[in-house]
Design a protein around this motif. Structure first.
Motif, short mmCIF file in Angstrom:
data_model
loop_
_atom_site.label_atom_id
_atom_site.label_comp_id
_atom_site.label_asym_id
_atom_site.label_seq_id
_atom_site.Cartn_x
_atom_site.Cartn_y
_atom_site.Cartn_z
N LEU A 22 1.06 9.29 -6.04
CA LEU A 22 1.34 10.73 -5.93
C LEU A 22 2.45 11.00 -7.00
O LEU A 22 2.43 12.08 -7.36
N ASP A 23 3.30 10.40 -7.15
CA ASP A 23 4.71 10.57 -8.19
C ASP A 23 3.84 10.70 -9.67
O ASP A 23 4.43 11.58 -10.14
N TYR A 24 3.02 9.89 -9.90
CA TYR A 24 2.40 10.03 -11.14
C TYR A 24 1.73 11.50 -11.29
O TYR A 24 1.82 11.79 -12.43
N LEU A 25 0.92 11.40 -10.00
CA LEU A 25 0.15 13.02 -10.29
C LEU A 25 1.04 13.99 -10.30
O LEU A 25 0.95 15.04 -11.15
N ILE A 26 2.11 14.15 -9.47
CA ILE A 26 3.11 15.36 -9.71
C ILE A 26 3.56 15.31 -10.84
O ILE A 26 3.89 16.43 -11.43
N LYS A 27 3.97 14.12 -11.61
CA LYS A 27 4.83 14.42 -12.96
C LYS A 27 3.83 14.42 -14.39
O LYS A 27 4.20 15.28 -15.14
N GLN A 28 2.91 13.68 -14.32
CA GLN A 28 1.75 13.61 -15.35
C GLN A 28 0.83 14.54 -15.35
O GLN A 28 0.36 15.06 -16.42
N LYS A 29 0.28 14.61 -14.15
CA LYS A 29 -1.14 15.51 -14.16
C LYS A 29 -0.62 16.73 -13.65
O LYS A 29 -1.15 17.85 -14.37
N TRP A 30 0.36 17.13 -12.77
CA TRP A 30 0.57 18.32 -12.61
C TRP A 30 1.82 19.05 -13.21
O TRP A 30 2.15 20.29 -12.92
N GLY A 31 2.38 18.05 -14.03
CA GLY A 31 3.33 18.79 -14.86
C GLY A 31 4.73 19.42 -14.06
O GLY A 31 5.33 20.05 -14.60
N ASN A 32 5.05 18.76 -13.03
CA ASN A 32 6.23 19.09 -12.28
C ASN A 32 7.28 17.98 -12.31
O ASN A 32 7.29 16.83 -11.67
N ASN A 33 8.12 18.07 -13.09
CA ASN A 33 9.18 17.12 -13.57
C ASN A 33 10.81 17.57 -12.67
O ASN A 33 11.47 17.25 -13.28
N SER A 34 10.71 18.70 -11.76
CA SER A 34 11.85 19.47 -11.59
C SER A 34 11.95 19.22 -9.98
O SER A 34 11.86 20.09 -9.27
N ALA A 67 8.28 14.66 -2.96
CA ALA A 67 7.30 13.67 -2.39
C ALA A 67 7.97 12.51 -1.74
O ALA A 67 7.27 11.87 -0.86
N ALA A 68 9.16 11.93 -2.11
CA ALA A 68 9.84 10.77 -1.68
C ALA A 68 10.07 11.08 -0.05
O ALA A 68 9.66 10.38 0.93
N ILE A 128 0.90 -1.05 0.14
CA ILE A 128 0.02 0.11 -0.02
C ILE A 128 1.01 1.25 -0.08
O ILE A 128 0.44 2.28 -0.70
N GLY A 129 2.07 1.37 0.67
CA GLY A 129 2.95 2.41 0.97
C GLY A 129 3.36 2.68 -0.54
O GLY A 129 3.64 3.93 -1.18
N ALA A 130 4.07 1.50 -1.41
CA ALA A 130 4.32 1.59 -2.60
C ALA A 130 3.22 2.32 -3.78
O ALA A 130 3.62 3.13 -4.61
N ILE A 131 2.01 1.66 -3.44
CA ILE A 131 1.07 2.01 -4.43
C ILE A 131 0.56 3.66 -4.28
O ILE A 131 0.49 4.42 -5.33
N ILE A 132 0.74 4.15 -3.00
CA ILE A 132 0.28 5.39 -2.57
C ILE A 132 1.38 6.30 -3.13
O ILE A 132 1.23 7.53 -3.77
#
Length: 231
Positions: free
Chosen positions: A77-89, A95-96, A69-73
């Motif tokens: 979040l990492d997906y949302l940050i990079k793909q949805k919110w456009g933050n790759n920097s 988040a980690a 569950i920890g890995a899934i969450i």
């Protein structure tokens, strides 16, 4: 007194790393080496300090489910940050640190209750080894696309949140059963493993290529040595 000192040192490591990354002159190779060093330390911390204690005394099924569950969450979040919110920097590294850092610091606060100096040194050292270079790498990347002062305040805020988590763990979770505290650690362990796969090791290899393998091993050896102090 010892609790306050340890929490202060761990928090300052994040801020110092962020300042170094934002205002210092870190080459890409050095940054990759440091992130890989942190990855090696995090690997030891995830397996020996976060997951293994629960496997020894708690339900194996629930423990492994909590890790998953920890890995899934974290992955979500990492997906949302990079793909949805456009933050790759650097957002992924932030988040980690935050996601695995909150339960990790909760556990740190509890672990400090009646702990021996060697035990405190081992746990604190592992967190320092991971937080300092991760903060440096993440803050540097964020500062390339955002206002430096704003980025610094974000990392200072993260340090404050993690310090608060440690204080909560020390003063409010002292009476919580060890079984549940170990599940909290297992959740953190799953988040750490996911962060290593998605953020830490890809970032280090991209910047420092094959030297990242050496750096990871050095971080692992240092963390293992610190772990033996509490053996």
């Amino acid at each position: 007194m010892m609790t306050s000192i340890v929490i202060l040192v761990v928090s300052i490591a994040l801020i110092a790393g962020a300042v170094w990354g934002i205002f210092g002159n870190i080459s890409k190779k050095t940054e990759g080496f440091l992130v890989a060093l942190a990855g090696g330390a995090l690997l030891v911390s995830a397996l020996l300090e976060l997951i293994q204690p629960a496997l020894k005394s708690n339900s194996i099924f629930i423990t492994l489910t909590t890790v998953f569950i920890g890995a899934i969450i974290f992955t979500g979040l990492d997906y949302l940050i990079k793909q949805k919110w456009g933050n790759n920097s650097g957002g992924g590294l932030l988040a980690a640190i935050t996601l695995d850092g909150i339960p990790e610091n909760l556990a740190l606060g509890v672990a400090l209750i009646g702990a021996s100096p060697l035990s405190v040194a081992a746990l604190t050292g592992s967190i320092l080894l991971s937080n300092l270079p991760e903060a440096a790498g993440g803050a540097k990347e964020m500062a390339q696309n955002h206002n430096k002062i704003k980025v610094l305040f974000i990392w200072v805020g993260t340090a404050v949140i993690l310090a608060a988590a440690a204080l909560v763990g020390h003063y409010l979770l002292a009476d919580v059963e060890q079984e549940y505290l170990k599940y909290i650690k297992s959740f953190a362990g799953g988040a750490v493993i996911a962060s290593l796969s998605l953020e830490v090791f890809p970032t280090s290899f991209k910047k420092d290529r094959y030297w990242s393998g050496i750096a990871t091993t050095i971080g692992l050896i240092l963390a293992l040595f610190l772990h033996t102090l509490d053996a």
